[in-house]
Design a protein around this motif. Structure first.
Motif, PDB file in Angstrom:
ATOM      1  N   ALA A  25       0.828  -1.206   0.000  1.00 58.11           N
ATOM      2  CA  ALA A  25       0.000   0.000   0.000  1.00 58.11           C
ATOM      3  C   ALA A  25       0.863   1.257   0.000  1.00 58.11           C
ATOM      4  CB  ALA A  25      -0.927  -0.008   1.214  1.00 58.11           C
ATOM      5  N   LEU A  26       1.892   1.272   0.825  1.00 58.10           N
ATOM      6  CA  LEU A  26       2.773   2.436   0.882  1.00 58.10           C
ATOM      7  C   LEU A  26       3.599   2.568  -0.399  1.00 58.10           C
ATOM      8  CD1 LEU A  26       3.944   2.199   4.603  1.00 58.10           C
ATOM      9  CD2 LEU A  26       2.401   3.898   3.606  1.00 58.10           C
ATOM     10  N   GLY A  27       3.895   1.436  -1.033  1.00 57.98           N
ATOM     11  CA  GLY A  27       4.575   1.491  -2.322  1.00 57.98           C
ATOM     12  C   GLY A  27       3.720   2.173  -3.372  1.00 57.98           C
ATOM     13  N   TYR A  28       2.429   1.876  -3.370  1.00 56.24           N
ATOM     14  CA  TYR A  28       1.519   2.536  -4.310  1.00 56.24           C
ATOM     15  C   TYR A  28       1.375   4.015  -3.957  1.00 56.24           C
ATOM     16  CZ  TYR A  28      -2.658   3.180  -7.245  1.00 56.24           C
ATOM     17  OH  TYR A  28      -3.558   3.619  -8.188  1.00 56.24           O
ATOM     18  N   PHE A  29       1.439   4.334  -2.669  1.00 55.83           N
ATOM     19  CA  PHE A  29       1.405   5.737  -2.210  1.00 55.83           C
ATOM     20  C   PHE A  29       2.542   6.531  -2.870  1.00 55.83           C
ATOM     21  CE2 PHE A  29       2.938   9.061   0.568  1.00 55.83           C
ATOM     22  CZ  PHE A  29       1.797   9.665   1.073  1.00 55.83           C
ATOM     23  N   VAL A  30       3.751   5.979  -2.814  1.00 53.12           N
ATOM     24  CA  VAL A  30       4.904   6.661  -3.408  1.00 53.12           C
ATOM     25  C   VAL A  30       4.772   6.688  -4.935  1.00 53.12           C
ATOM     26  CG1 VAL A  30       7.419   6.660  -3.597  1.00 53.12           C
ATOM     27  CG2 VAL A  30       6.339   5.977  -1.457  1.00 53.12           C
ATOM     28  N   ASP A  31       4.236   5.624  -5.500  1.00 52.08           N
ATOM     29  CA  ASP A  31       3.999   5.536  -6.949  1.00 52.08           C
ATOM     30  C   ASP A  31       3.105   6.682  -7.419  1.00 52.08           C
ATOM     31  OD1 ASP A  31       2.087   4.793  -9.174  1.00 52.08           O
ATOM     32  OD2 ASP A  31       3.358   3.042  -9.339  1.00 52.08           O
ATOM     33  N   VAL A  32       1.961   6.861  -6.764  1.00 50.52           N
ATOM     34  CA  VAL A  32       1.020   7.914  -7.147  1.00 50.52           C
ATOM     35  C   VAL A  32       1.631   9.295  -6.924  1.00 50.52           C
ATOM     36  CG1 VAL A  32      -1.228   8.959  -6.628  1.00 50.52           C
ATOM     37  CG2 VAL A  32      -1.007   6.471  -6.754  1.00 50.52           C
ATOM     38  N   TYR A  33       2.299   9.459  -5.797  1.00 51.12           N
ATOM     39  CA  TYR A  33       2.961  10.734  -5.499  1.00 51.12           C
ATOM     40  C   TYR A  33       3.883  11.137  -6.641  1.00 51.12           C
ATOM     41  CZ  TYR A  33       6.163  14.039  -3.193  1.00 51.12           C
ATOM     42  OH  TYR A  33       6.919  15.141  -2.887  1.00 51.12           O
ATOM     43  N   ASP A  34       4.726  10.219  -7.064  1.00 49.57           N
ATOM     44  CA  ASP A  34       5.732  10.573  -8.059  1.00 49.57           C
ATOM     45  C   ASP A  34       5.139  10.758  -9.449  1.00 49.57           C
ATOM     46  OD1 ASP A  34       8.522  11.005  -8.773  1.00 49.57           O
ATOM     47  OD2 ASP A  34       8.332   9.156  -9.907  1.00 49.57           O
ATOM     48  N   LEU A  35       4.186   9.898  -9.834  1.00 52.48           N
ATOM     49  CA  LEU A  35       3.609  10.026 -11.170  1.00 52.48           C
ATOM     50  C   LEU A  35       2.880  11.355 -11.349  1.00 52.48           C
ATOM     51  CD1 LEU A  35       2.231   6.494 -12.132  1.00 52.48           C
ATOM     52  CD2 LEU A  35       4.122   7.746 -13.166  1.00 52.48           C
ATOM     53  N   LEU A  36       2.230  11.823 -10.298  1.00 58.36           N
ATOM     54  CA  LEU A  36       1.507  13.082 -10.395  1.00 58.36           C
ATOM     55  C   LEU A  36       2.422  14.293 -10.224  1.00 58.36           C
ATOM     56  CD1 LEU A  36      -1.885  12.579  -8.552  1.00 58.36           C
ATOM     57  CD2 LEU A  36      -1.479  12.879 -10.988  1.00 58.36           C
ATOM     58  N   LEU A  37       3.555  14.084  -9.579  1.00 54.11           N
ATOM     59  CA  LEU A  37       4.412  15.214  -9.236  1.00 54.11           C
ATOM     60  C   LEU A  37       4.868  15.988 -10.473  1.00 54.11           C
ATOM     61  CD1 LEU A  37       5.668  16.725  -6.918  1.00 54.11           C
ATOM     62  CD2 LEU A  37       7.645  15.191  -7.043  1.00 54.11           C
ATOM     63  N   SER A 149      -7.024  -5.482  -1.712  1.00 55.96           N
ATOM     64  CA  SER A 149      -6.887  -4.522  -2.805  1.00 55.96           C
ATOM     65  C   SER A 149      -7.427  -3.158  -2.402  1.00 55.96           C
ATOM     66  CB  SER A 149      -7.615  -5.029  -4.052  1.00 55.96           C
ATOM     67  OG  SER A 149      -9.018  -5.065  -3.858  1.00 55.96           O
ATOM     68  N   SER A 150      -8.478  -3.135  -1.559  1.00 59.13           N
ATOM     69  CA  SER A 150      -9.020  -1.866  -1.086  1.00 59.13           C
ATOM     70  C   SER A 150      -8.016  -1.105  -0.231  1.00 59.13           C
ATOM     71  CB  SER A 150     -10.301  -2.108  -0.269  1.00 59.13           C
ATOM     72  OG  SER A 150     -11.368  -2.475  -1.109  1.00 59.13           O
ATOM     73  N   ILE A 151      -7.324  -1.830   0.634  1.00 58.80           N
ATOM     74  CA  ILE A 151      -6.324  -1.193   1.488  1.00 58.80           C
ATOM     75  C   ILE A 151      -5.189  -0.623   0.649  1.00 58.80           C
ATOM     76  CG2 ILE A 151      -4.532  -1.647   3.219  1.00 58.80           C
ATOM     77  CD1 ILE A 151      -6.466  -3.647   4.510  1.00 58.80           C
ATOM     78  N   VAL A 152      -4.683  -1.416  -0.289  1.00 62.58           N
ATOM     79  CA  VAL A 152      -3.581  -0.966  -1.137  1.00 62.58           C
ATOM     80  C   VAL A 152      -3.976   0.295  -1.896  1.00 62.58           C
ATOM     81  CG1 VAL A 152      -2.178  -1.536  -3.152  1.00 62.58           C
ATOM     82  CG2 VAL A 152      -2.540  -3.244  -1.366  1.00 62.58           C
ATOM     83  N   ALA A 153      -5.172   0.271  -2.484  1.00 64.80           N
ATOM     84  CA  ALA A 153      -5.595   1.392  -3.320  1.00 64.80           C
ATOM     85  C   ALA A 153      -5.873   2.650  -2.509  1.00 64.80           C
ATOM     86  CB  ALA A 153      -6.834   1.007  -4.113  1.00 64.80           C
ATOM     87  N   SER A 154      -6.622   2.511  -1.419  1.00 63.28           N
ATOM     88  CA  SER A 154      -7.028   3.693  -0.671  1.00 63.28           C
ATOM     89  C   SER A 154      -5.836   4.376  -0.009  1.00 63.28           C
ATOM     90  CB  SER A 154      -8.084   3.333   0.376  1.00 63.28           C
ATOM     91  OG  SER A 154      -7.617   2.310   1.243  1.00 63.28           O
ATOM     92  N   VAL A 155      -4.908   3.598   0.536  1.00 62.75           N
ATOM     93  CA  VAL A 155      -3.697   4.189   1.111  1.00 62.75           C
ATOM     94  C   VAL A 155      -2.847   4.804   0.002  1.00 62.75           C
ATOM     95  CG1 VAL A 155      -1.519   3.701   2.302  1.00 62.75           C
ATOM     96  CG2 VAL A 155      -3.645   2.676   3.128  1.00 62.75           C
ATOM     97  N   GLY A 156      -2.713   4.075  -1.099  1.00 66.09           N
ATOM     98  CA  GLY A 156      -1.865   4.545  -2.190  1.00 66.09           C
ATOM     99  C   GLY A 156      -2.329   5.844  -2.793  1.00 66.09           C
ATOM    100  N   LEU A 157      -3.638   5.992  -2.977  1.00 69.59           N
ATOM    101  CA  LEU A 157      -4.151   7.171  -3.656  1.00 69.59           C
ATOM    102  C   LEU A 157      -4.011   8.441  -2.826  1.00 69.59           C
ATOM    103  CD1 LEU A 157      -7.248   5.536  -5.346  1.00 69.59           C
ATOM    104  CD2 LEU A 157      -5.219   6.406  -6.488  1.00 69.59           C
ATOM    105  N   PHE A 158      -3.769   8.301  -1.522  1.00 64.91           N
ATOM    106  CA  PHE A 158      -3.470   9.478  -0.713  1.00 64.91           C
ATOM    107  C   PHE A 158      -2.170  10.139  -1.158  1.00 64.91           C
ATOM    108  CE2 PHE A 158      -6.508   8.228   2.691  1.00 64.91           C
ATOM    109  CZ  PHE A 158      -7.092   9.471   2.879  1.00 64.91           C
ATOM    110  N   GLY A 159      -1.356   9.390  -1.916  1.00 70.15           N
ATOM    111  CA  GLY A 159      -0.131   9.967  -2.446  1.00 70.15           C
ATOM    112  C   GLY A 159      -0.407  11.177  -3.310  1.00 70.15           C
TER     113      GLY A 159
END
Length: 413
Positions: A25-37, A149-159
């Motif tokens: 989940a935290l990996g997806y958080f960093v993923d979203v953070y960087d892609l949008l940055l 999958s819900s946990i991974v996505a919801s935490v990740g999208l906070f990125g």
């Protein structure tokens, strides 16, 4: 067995709170953070590098394409590596790659080097979500995969939200350093994560692992591969077109206040956090991945019609509709869970990782189609035509694919 599991929630839900789930989940958080940055700091960073308005537009598009090319290539390479060398090899290798690329972005002094740094970042980020969902799908009991999958996505999208807040607090170079630091910090957490037991068992067999061509030399596998991508096309039509070009749509709708594309993206991602959290629970309640995604696609179509033809007259209403769109496309982790459930262990990482990035890269077709149609039919109609094609593909894919809820994943192709 299953009924007793459901009657002891504290015990049955315990796997959801293990380290691999939250590290993914935290990996997806960093993923979203960087892609949008890059989308957020594109203009100020390129102006700081000495480009004029025209240069910012042209070079910004070029750098974005470098990033997308990295995602496409990385989606294949990391997926193959995940099946040949293990899920953890991807989780370690990808995070090192994009963390160092982020730090390098903070030091760039010319646009050409910037482009190659974004290529490297895209290459690294391509492995994150697919490998994480693959690992979570294999380590969780089948009755908990939707929740995972819900946990991974919801935490990740906070990125996405953190990316917007970080840009408000720091200059563009520092935001890249923050992203690199987040990735390297996550790397330390991953030291304690164990490899998937399913993958360990498949390594004892003589079956071929990570063969990307296997999706194209068998009609059944090819159809499953296309179906998994098809159900997700509306998500990146919505993010890549309706949000990214929200300023153009707002002007075409006659909204008097200026619509900021960045705010459209932010509100959309806020909605996605809630949608991705609830969609996993919805699929568990319905005991069906297909029904849950079908409802989300239907809701997305409704919000798209409101967005394009609902007579929106104020910026506030426009942003609220963007939030609603974000909620309705909140099945990103769910479609990747379906992908993981649709293929054997020897091809699972290759399928999940490449599908994730193929769908992201669909904007390379969606945006040019929109730009080509716009001079002939106008902004609204061009968006409607492109959207109609995307939704038609998604409905076909969903209707023809098999249900995967509760499927045993311990098998090979």
């Amino acid at each position: 067995m299953q009924s007793s599991t459901l009657n002891t929630p504290s015990t049955s839900l315990r796997p959801l709170f293990t380290l691999p789930v939250w590290v993914a989940a935290l990996g997806y958080f960093v993923d979203v953070y960087d892609l949008l940055l890059f989308n957020i700091v594109r203009v100020p960073s390129l102006k700081d590098l000495g480009l004029d308005e025209r240069g910012v537009s042209l070079m910004g598009g070029s750098i974005y394409n470098y990033q997308q090319a990295g995602l496409l290539l990385g989606g294949i390479l990391w997926g193959i590596l995940g099946d040949k060398r293990g899920r953890l090899s991807v989780l370690f290798g990808s995070i090192i790659t994009y963390s160092l690329a982020n730090v390098a972005c903070g030091f760039v002094q010319n646009p050409e080097v910037y482009a190659w740094c974004r290529f490297a970042a895209g290459l690294g980020l391509a492995g994150e979500l697919g490998a994480g969902i693959t690992l979570v799908s294999e380590i969780l009991p089948k009755h908990l995969r939707g929740y995972g999958s819900s946990i991974v996505a919801s935490v990740g999208l906070f990125g996405a939200v953190v990316a917007f807040l970080t840009v408000q607090l720091f200059d563009w170079r520092t935001t890249y350093f923050v992203g690199g630091g987040l990735g390297l910090g996550l790397l330390l957490m991953r030291v304690s994560v164990l490899e998937s037991g399913m993958y360990k068992r498949i390594t004892q067999e003589t079956v071929s692992r990570g063969n990307f061509l296997a999706f194209f030399n068998n009609s059944d596998r090819f159809l499953r591969y296309i179906q998994c991508m098809g159900i997700a096309i509306p998500t990146y039509f919505t993010i890549g077109l309706l949000a990214t070009f929200g300023n153009e749509f707002g002007k075409a709708l006659g909204i008097p206040d200026e619509i900021q594309a960045g705010r459209c993206v932010m509100y959309m991602y806020i909605g996605m956090v809630v949608g991705d959290l609830l969609s996993g629970f919805l699929s568990q309640w319905l005991r069906s991945r297909k029904k849950a995604i079908g409802l989300m696609i239907g809701l997305t179509l409704l919000f798209v019609l409101i967005y394009l033809f609902g007579g929106i007259q104020t910026a506030k209403a426009f942003y609220l509709v963007c939030m609603g769109l974000g909620f309705s496309i909140g099945y990103i982790a769910m479609f990747l869970t379906i992908t993981a459930e649709s293929f054997g262990t020897n091809l699972r990482a290759t399928a999940t990782t490449s599908v994730a990035n193929n769908v992201r890269a669909a904007t390379l077709l969606i945006i040019p189609a929109f730009q080509m149609l716009k001079p002939q039919v106008g902004v609204i109609q061009a968006g409607a035509i492109v959207g109609a094609v995307c939704f038609a593909l998604s409905v076909w894919a969903l209707y023809t694919m098999d249900e995967t809820f509760g499927k045993d994943l311990d098998y090979s192709e």
